[in-house]
Design a protein around this motif. Sequence first.
Motif, PDB file in Angstrom:
ATOM      1  N   LYS A 131      -1.115   5.650   3.970  1.00  0.00           N
ATOM      2  CA  LYS A 131      -2.344   4.948   4.314  1.00  0.00           C
ATOM      3  C   LYS A 131      -2.145   3.946   5.458  1.00  0.00           C
ATOM      4  CE  LYS A 131      -5.677   6.307   1.609  1.00  0.00           C
ATOM      5  NZ  LYS A 131      -6.977   6.645   2.189  1.00  0.00           N
ATOM      6  N   THR A 139      -7.455   2.557  -0.411  1.00  0.00           N
ATOM      7  CA  THR A 139      -7.686   3.114  -1.744  1.00  0.00           C
ATOM      8  C   THR A 139      -7.638   4.643  -1.760  1.00  0.00           C
ATOM      9  OG1 THR A 139      -9.098   3.065  -3.695  1.00  0.00           O
ATOM     10  CG2 THR A 139     -10.209   3.172  -1.567  1.00  0.00           C
ATOM     11  N   THR A 140      -7.075   5.156  -2.838  1.00  0.00           N
ATOM     12  CA  THR A 140      -7.144   6.583  -3.132  1.00  0.00           C
ATOM     13  C   THR A 140      -7.836   6.787  -4.481  1.00  0.00           C
ATOM     14  OG1 THR A 140      -5.016   6.647  -4.288  1.00  0.00           O
ATOM     15  CG2 THR A 140      -4.986   7.045  -1.898  1.00  0.00           C
ATOM     16  N   ILE A 185       0.831  -1.205   0.000  1.00  0.00           N
ATOM     17  CA  ILE A 185       0.000   0.000   0.000  1.00  0.00           C
ATOM     18  C   ILE A 185       0.866   1.256   0.000  1.00  0.00           C
ATOM     19  CG2 ILE A 185      -1.882  -1.193   1.190  1.00  0.00           C
ATOM     20  CD1 ILE A 185      -1.059   0.330   3.754  1.00  0.00           C
ATOM     21  N   LYS A 186       0.213   2.389  -0.200  1.00  0.00           N
ATOM     22  CA  LYS A 186       0.921   3.670  -0.113  1.00  0.00           C
ATOM     23  C   LYS A 186       1.254   3.962   1.353  1.00  0.00           C
ATOM     24  CE  LYS A 186      -0.934   5.662  -4.316  1.00  0.00           C
ATOM     25  NZ  LYS A 186      -1.589   6.796  -4.942  1.00  0.00           N
ATOM     26  N   ASP A 238      -2.262   2.370  -5.992  1.00  0.00           N
ATOM     27  CA  ASP A 238      -2.831   2.083  -4.677  1.00  0.00           C
ATOM     28  C   ASP A 238      -2.283   0.789  -4.084  1.00  0.00           C
ATOM     29  OD1 ASP A 238      -4.318   4.349  -4.349  1.00  0.00           O
ATOM     30  OD2 ASP A 238      -6.243   3.431  -4.829  1.00  0.00           O
TER      31      ASP A 238
END
Length: 112
Positions: free
Chosen positions: A12, A82-83, A8-9, A88
Motif C-alpha cells: 500500500k 485499508t484493505t 501499513i502493509k 491493515d
Amino acid sequence: MKKIEAIIKPFKLDEVKDALQDIGIHGLTVSEVRGFGRQKGNAEVYQGTEYVVDFLPKVKLELVVADAMLEKAVKVIMATATTDRIGDGKIFIYNIEEAIRIRTGERGEDAI
C-alpha cells in the motif's frame, strides 16, 4: 505541529505516498519494519514442515504536518491504506514541540 506514524502493509506504500502528495504533503520517512498485532503471524509450510512466521513485514511511515493538515492527512492514510482485512495497521499521532531545517535554520512549520 504533529508527527504521524503509520504502520501499513508494504504493497500500500505507493498508493498512500501518492495520495499524501495529492493533498500537498511532500516529505515523509519510510522504514521497513516487522511486527505483529492481533493477527499473530501466520503458518507457512516449507518442504512439508509447518512453521509459524510471528513477525510480518510492514512499512512504517513518519511525517510531520501542520496542525491544520492533521485530519486531512489521517483521513487520506486511512482511506488508501485499508484493505478491510486484519493487519491493515495502526496510526499514532504525537505532538512536535519544534522542527528545524538544518540547511537553512528555518524553524517551526517553515521547516516542514
